[in-house]
Enzyme design. Structure first.
Site, PDB file in Angstrom:
ATOM      1  N   SER A  45      -6.331   9.165   5.454  1.00  0.00           N
ATOM      2  CA  SER A  45      -7.041   7.913   5.751  1.00  0.00           C
ATOM      3  C   SER A  45      -7.079   7.519   7.218  1.00  0.00           C
ATOM      4  O   SER A  45      -7.747   6.543   7.573  1.00  0.00           O
ATOM      5  CB  SER A  45      -6.439   6.757   4.947  1.00  0.00           C
ATOM      6  OG  SER A  45      -6.703   6.958   3.582  1.00  0.00           O
ATOM      7  N   LYS A  86      -5.332  -2.473  10.632  1.00  0.00           N
ATOM      8  CA  LYS A  86      -5.861  -2.276   9.275  1.00  0.00           C
ATOM      9  C   LYS A  86      -5.335  -3.380   8.365  1.00  0.00           C
ATOM     10  O   LYS A  86      -4.184  -3.805   8.503  1.00  0.00           O
ATOM     11  CB  LYS A  86      -5.423  -0.900   8.772  1.00  0.00           C
ATOM     12  CG  LYS A  86      -6.121  -0.410   7.497  1.00  0.00           C
ATOM     13  CD  LYS A  86      -5.670   1.014   7.145  1.00  0.00           C
ATOM     14  CE  LYS A  86      -6.311   1.532   5.864  1.00  0.00           C
ATOM     15  NZ  LYS A  86      -5.840   2.896   5.516  1.00  0.00           N
ATOM     16  N   SER A  98      -9.572   5.817   4.023  1.00  0.00           N
ATOM     17  CA  SER A  98      -9.754   4.404   3.746  1.00  0.00           C
ATOM     18  C   SER A  98      -9.783   3.565   5.014  1.00  0.00           C
ATOM     19  O   SER A  98     -10.205   2.425   4.985  1.00  0.00           O
ATOM     20  CB  SER A  98      -8.620   3.903   2.842  1.00  0.00           C
ATOM     21  OG  SER A  98      -7.370   4.008   3.526  1.00  0.00           O
TER      22      SER A  98
END
Lengths: 495, 502
Positions: free
Chosen positions: B179, B80, B155
């Site tokens: 997330s 990420k 997210s």
């Protein structure tokens, strides 16, 4: 309106209240939240890492040694030590603060509710300590161009070597009842803290390098009023003398405004070493909102009772006991002893005595000669390049009759200038007192020959006139003659 | 080739160890898949093909030299874009950090490299991890491989979609309010939020420090266990890091029954607002768990009802402080520095241009919630709710070993559908937030499809009992796969690289 009120006069109408915030930089090996070296100076930005630069993703880890130092300071200030406390974030913008918040303590300081007893001119004043808390220092910004402040500067240079250096902030409760002694009490308090943290070994406490700095809050209230007046905060006062000067200046400045029916503006003020005045800084009329909250990146600090007691056992001799012990041993009056403390030289005097000087001689050199030189150089007395052993060495030369007091000052000049040990300076500068009878005798004969009138008076029994001849011989010998011997020779020759 | 990218991580590791497969071949297969699909799905913000191949060859060389390597050595992984990486930009999906290459590696990244994993690139995310749909990324939304008109969750939608679309076998995410788990649920993948402190946050760009937790995004429970074993464990650089022995997560993921396991179904997380398809798949999964030997109870956690509003005070409060450092002065975007603006104006312009709407909204909410006079009413009250949630968990775990619920109330919604309504967007994390507030372990496992879209089941365990997640998840996975005859992701439709609507 006159700009300043008369100091003695204002005390008939106003009662001062002081509040002192002293920041002490700890001398831990590493910074507060990372492993970077905690060293003064160094090439800019060489003692930095992602943590003290506040880079995205970096996290603080608390320095256990800094916590230990904080607890020892708290104990030495007679504070209670929190059994559980946290760091907090103080959110505000500052150009050299890497995260735009400062990791500090807020409502949970590590140490609180202490006191310090101070002797000033034979009176004892108790200063109550509200709290001592841990925080990190910011970096150092240099604004280039314009006035030297950020507004109007062409650009700014930032050195983050100091960012993250551990600080202890010691905050007093309002100090009342000091009357005309307010500036001296403040000075004595700061001097006391300096001695204390040095004795604890937790800080170099060098005010000229900023490792101990004082913010002085001062307000005046009409005598008999039931509340405090509006205060100003004079920032970063960085010598003992300045603490005293800044406070008396602010008192006379505020009194003049109040006398004139004016209102004191709550603001921070800058102190100017050169002329001892203050000038307005940031206005605090709109109070800052720091949006404090518990630092979520650090775990709570919970010193065990056992650990606190272990640390208590390592405390140095309490200042009051030390004072009683030394004053008794040295036989000084309160005023004479107080002068040593206020000059910041107590430990230096103690070490000079230990190196062989008499207390009176040690006191004389430090409190008069060396304090004056430190003052002139704008440094703290312990930053001078002379050791207690060297001062004792200078006095030994005097005691041996190799130099007189006047020459001894030149020896000190030489030591301070790095010319070596006192005896070497005497050698190199040719300062030794001449007591060799041959050389003195010739000089005396010469002066007698040049002053037949005076010689005649002395022959007639007016011995007091010898002083004039002694002076001339001394002059001829560039001060290096043994005055007693010269006098003997003159009287012998004119008997 | 197509078969290769669908293999489990354990199987890939076995083949590489046996010399039947090289990391370079596997990495090339992944890079080819990324090249084919990324223009459609917008999963990777940055792909370092050269670096990945070099890392792969290095692992192959070590293996050829007879070095004993870990089970994940040579396996490609996506990271990420809020983890610091020294060889790739770290943007956090924000314009503020466009092109910023950090001077240090996050601990997670360091551990991946040390274990020989091959980092192929950085995955898309909501800006600074704020969002539940990956639509707030400055670099455009990521698309759900199950339906490219839909969101992949947020997210960490990029990491979940990377795994779901077979671009890479593994990815790491970060979970502040769900997330990792919420994108896992809506993409049919496994997403684990380990116990707070179980995986180091050092080098993970902080959103809300007391809630953020790194964790694995994978296609199977065992893969997740293998990955957590690599990235987890004590780290001196994170003072929240737990210095305790980590149980054998891989063994837990391989357990074959749930006899003696007491499972509590959270009564607050069902009923109104939950799509019928979600509740049906959930109910079926509960029956499978019962059949595997678990005892099922209804457990009420009343404070969970207040978790969402409390979260939306604490999280923006911490975030407003964490994002204060982005002032355009030291790194990242600097706007207006043309000699006509003051330092303060440059900061304002940089923030104006650098932060998106959601970031600004939350900074303002957080600043307000912490301000003098409102602190007690907002932040202070929210912290009290947090304590109540922790108490609910503690009480529940006195009677059951784990709690379960649907991971999300609905399946993936359409891109754009909730962007103008922040409140409806926030509801996507309704079920996942309590675990972050309490700091305990939780995970989302696929439990079937509703109208062709994945549904997730959430398992919540006490702090430091992460192995319970893996045991329940592993047993459920095998039960479902034997019912379906294959893993859920085998039903992923062919991704139509032409059908993307703007």
């Amino acid at each position: 309106m006159s700009e300043l009120a008369d100091y003695d006069d204002l005390l008939t109408r106003y009662e001062p209240a002081l509040g002192l915030e002293v920041h002490v930089e700890l001398n831990t090996a590493t910074k507060m939240f990372c492993g970077c070296a905690n060293e003064f100076g160094g090439e800019p930005n060489t003692h930095t890492c992602p943590v003290c630069l506040g880079l995205p993703g970096s996290l603080p880890v608390i320095n256990g040694k800094a916590v230990e130092s904080a607890i020892r300071i708290g104990l030495a200030l007679n504070c209670s030590i929190a059994s559980w406390c946290r760091m907090a974030r103080k959110n505000y913008f500052y150009p050299d603060m890497t995260k735009n918040f400062q990791t500090s303590q807020y409502d949970e300081p590590i140490a609180f509710d202490g006191y310090v007893d101070l002797d000033v001119d034979g009176e004892t004043y108790r200063v109550e300590v509200e709290r001592a808390h841990m925080e990190e220092d910011a970096g150092k910004a240099t604004h280039v161009g314009g006035s030297g402040r950020i507004t109007g500067a062409d650009y700014s240079l930032i050195d983050y070597n100091r960012a993250g250096v551990p600080l202890i902030e010691i905050v007093t409760k309002p100090i009342l009842g000091t009357g005309d002694k307010a500036p001296q009490v403040a000075r004595a308090y700061v001097a006391h803290l300096r001695e204390l943290v040095k004795a604890l070994g937790v800080s170099d406490a060098r005010m000229e390098q900023g490792s101990l700095r004082c913010d002085a809050n001062i307000s005046l209230a009409p005598i008999g009023a039931d509340r405090l007046g509006t205060r100003t905060e004079t920032k970063n006062v960085n010598s003992l003398r300045s603490v005293e000067t800044a406070i008396s200046y602010e008192m006379t400045r505020q009194a003049a405004i109040l006398d004139d029916g004016g209102r004191i503006k709550q603001e921070t003020r800058h102190f100017h070493e050169a002329d001892g005045t203050t000038s307005p800084g940031r206005s605090k009329e709109e109070a800052e909102d720091y949006r404090y909250f518990a630092e979520p990146d650090l775990m709570p600090i919970a010193p065990s009772a056992e650990w606190v007691e272990e640390l208590r056992a390592t405390l140095p001799e309490p200042p009051a006991e030390r004072r009683r012990r030394l004053q008794a041993a040295w036989g000084f009056s309160d005023i004479d002893f107080g002068a040593i403390v206020n000059s910041g030289a107590l430990t230096l005097v103690e070490e000079t005595v230990a190196a062989g000087a008499t207390p009176a001689a040690a006191r004389k050199w430090w409190v008069t000669e060396l304090a004056r030189r430190a003052n002139e150089a704008g440094v703290e007395i312990d930053a001078l390049d002379i050791t207690p052993a060297q001062v004792a060495g200078v006095q030994a030369l005097v005691d041996e009759g190799r130099v007189n007091d006047k020459l001894a000052r030149q020896v000190i000049d030489g030591v301070l200038a790095g010319e070596g040990e006192p005896a070497e300076v005497v050698e190199k500068r040719g300062l030794a007192v001449v007591s060799d009878t041959g050389a003195l005798s010739a000089a005396v004969d010469d002066v007698i020959a040049k002053n037949p009138d005076v010689a005649a008076k002395i022959r007639d029994g007016k011995v007091a006139a010898a002083g004039a001849l002694i002076g001339q011989v001394m002059k001829a010998m560039r001060g290096q003659a043994d005055a007693a011997r010269v006098r003997e020779l003159i009287l012998e020759k004119l008997a | 080739m197509d078969d290769l990218i669908r293999l489990s991580v354990a199987e890939l590791g076995r083949r590489m160890a046996a010399g039947e497969l090289t990391s370079e071949e596997l990495t090339r297969a992944c890079l080819a898949r990324i090249e084919a699909l990324n223009p459609t799905l917008n999963v990777f913000l940055h792909v370092d093909a050269e670096g990945a191949l070099a890392a792969a060859r290095a692992v192959d060389a070590r293996r050829a030299a007879g070095e004993e390597l870990g089970p994940l050595a040579g396996v490609p992984i996506g990271v990420k874009d809020n983890y610091c990486t020294t060889d790739m930009p770290t943007t956090c999906g924000s314009r503020m950090l466009q092109g910023w290459v950090p001077p240090y590696d996050a601990t997670v990244v360091k551990r991946l490299r040390e274990a020989g994993l091959v980092i192929v690139g950085k995955t898309n995310m909501d800006e600074f991890a704020m969002g539940s749909s990956t639509e707030t990324s400055f670099y455009g939304p990521t698309r759900n491989p199950w339906d490219t008109d839909r969101i992949p969750g947020g997210s960490g939608g990029g990491s979940a979609a990377a795994v779901a679309s077979f671009m890479v076998p593994l990815a790491v995410g970060s979970d502040t309010g769900g997330s990792i788990r919420q994108p896992g649920a809506v993409t049919g993948t496994v997403g684990v939020k380990p116990t707070y402190g179980g995986v180091s946050r050092y080098g993970l760009v902080a959103m809300a420090s007391s809630l953020d937790q790194p964790g694995p995004c994978t296609r199977s429970t065992e893969d997740a266990a293998l990955l957590q074993a690599v990235i987890g464990g004590y780290d001196f650089h994170d003072s929240a890091s737990l210095d305790v022995p980590v149980p054998d997560l891989v063994a837990a993921a391989q357990a074959d029954d749930l006899s003696g396991v007491r499972i509590g179904v959270v009564t607050e997380f069902q009923g109104e607002g939950y799509e019928p398809g979600v509740l049906e798949r959930f109910a079926e999964a509960v029956e499978l768990l019962r059949a595997a030997g678990a005892e099922i109870f209804e457990v009420s956690c009343p404070a969970f009802t207040y978790a969402l509003p409390a979260y939306y005070l604490i999280q923006p409060a911490e975030l407003s402080s964490n994002l204060a450092r982005f002032d355009g002065m030291r790194y990242g975007l600097r706007a207006g520095d043309d000699g006509t603006h003051s330092a303060e104006q440059v900061m304002n312009l940089s923030r104006e241009e650098g932060f998106g709407r959601e970031a600004k909204r939350r900074i303002i909410i957080g600043t307000y919630a912490l301000s003098a006079g409102y602190y007690d009413a907002y932040y202070g009250s929210a912290q009290k709710v947090r304590t109540l949630i922790q108490a609910d968990f503690t009480k529940a775990f006195e009677t059951v070993d784990v709690l379960i619920s649907p991971t999300t109330p609905t399946v993936a919604f359409r891109i754009g559908e909730r962007m103008s309504d922040p409140m409806s967007m926030y509801l996507a994390d309704l079920c996942t937030i309590p675990s972050n507030m309490a700091g305990n372990a939780s995970a989302s496992f696929p439990c079937g499809l509703s109208d062709g879209l994945p549904v997730g089941l959430q398992v919540m365990a006490p702090p430091m009992a992460d192995e319970r997640l893996y045991r329940v998840g592993g047993v459920l996975e095998r039960a479902l796969e034997s019912a379906w005859g294959h893993p859920l992701l085998n039903e992923l439709p062919t991704i139509d690289t032409q059908a993307v609507t703007a």
